[in-house]
Design a protein around this motif. Sequence first.
Motif, mmCIF file in Angstrom:
data_model
loop_
_atom_site.group_PDB
_atom_site.id
_atom_site.type_symbol
_atom_site.label_atom_id
_atom_site.label_comp_id
_atom_site.label_asym_id
_atom_site.label_seq_id
_atom_site.Cartn_x
_atom_site.Cartn_y
_atom_site.Cartn_z
ATOM 1 N N UNK A 1 0.792 -1.225 -0.033
ATOM 2 C CA UNK A 1 -0.110 0.084 -0.137
ATOM 3 C C UNK A 1 0.832 1.307 0.057
ATOM 4 N N UNK A 2 0.187 2.553 -0.429
ATOM 5 C CA UNK A 2 0.952 3.706 -0.247
ATOM 6 C C UNK A 2 1.384 3.928 1.168
ATOM 7 N N UNK B 1 5.900 -7.359 11.368
ATOM 8 C CA UNK B 1 6.535 -6.446 11.941
ATOM 9 C C UNK B 1 5.955 -4.773 11.208
ATOM 10 N N UNK B 2 6.414 -4.050 11.849
ATOM 11 C CA UNK B 2 6.154 -2.599 11.131
ATOM 12 C C UNK B 2 7.033 -2.445 9.797
ATOM 13 N N UNK B 3 6.444 -2.331 8.676
ATOM 14 C CA UNK B 3 7.286 -2.308 7.565
ATOM 15 C C UNK B 3 8.589 -1.093 7.397
ATOM 16 N N UNK B 4 9.470 -1.332 6.737
ATOM 17 C CA UNK B 4 10.583 -0.344 6.629
ATOM 18 C C UNK B 4 9.891 1.003 5.711
ATOM 19 N N UNK B 5 10.264 2.145 6.325
ATOM 20 C CA UNK B 5 9.766 3.376 5.840
ATOM 21 C C UNK B 5 10.636 3.737 4.621
ATOM 22 N N UNK B 6 10.204 4.383 3.527
ATOM 23 C CA UNK B 6 10.820 4.886 2.560
ATOM 24 C C UNK B 6 10.785 6.509 2.566
ATOM 25 N N UNK C 1 4.592 0.616 0.845
ATOM 26 C CA UNK C 1 5.328 -0.189 1.904
ATOM 27 C C UNK C 1 4.578 -1.481 1.979
ATOM 28 N N UNK C 2 5.346 -2.618 2.414
ATOM 29 C CA UNK C 2 4.637 -3.796 2.358
ATOM 30 C C UNK C 2 4.473 -4.523 3.870
#
Length: 109
Positions: free
Chosen positions: A32-33, A84-89, A97-98
């Motif tokens: 998702x965005x 887990x909380x996805x890695x931020x871009x 993010x996945x």
Amino acid sequence: MANDKTSHEIGIDGAILATQVPGNNGTLILSIQQTSALNNWLLKWANYLQNEQTPRNEWLMTTILIKSKSLKIEHKIAGVSPQKIPDSQYQAQGQRVTWVLMAADIQTT
């Protein structure tokens, strides 16, 4: 689904021993965005679950229902928790993010 439902072993005499394997656990992957309302909701949900004040019995209380009206298929996904909380871009443009959500029980009808 995470597991095969059947296992086959071949005996020395060539006979097949079929075993039904229990377990309906699996994984739901959402791409998702990172600027979406859904991502914000998932972040709040994950942070709530990871908070020390949150009762441990709430960890697997989330259920997701996915319906396809055209295919007439319904997936009830219970015991959902974030892997887990996805890695931020951190880029000039919003990225995807996945979210990987683990499920204790997936039923498809």
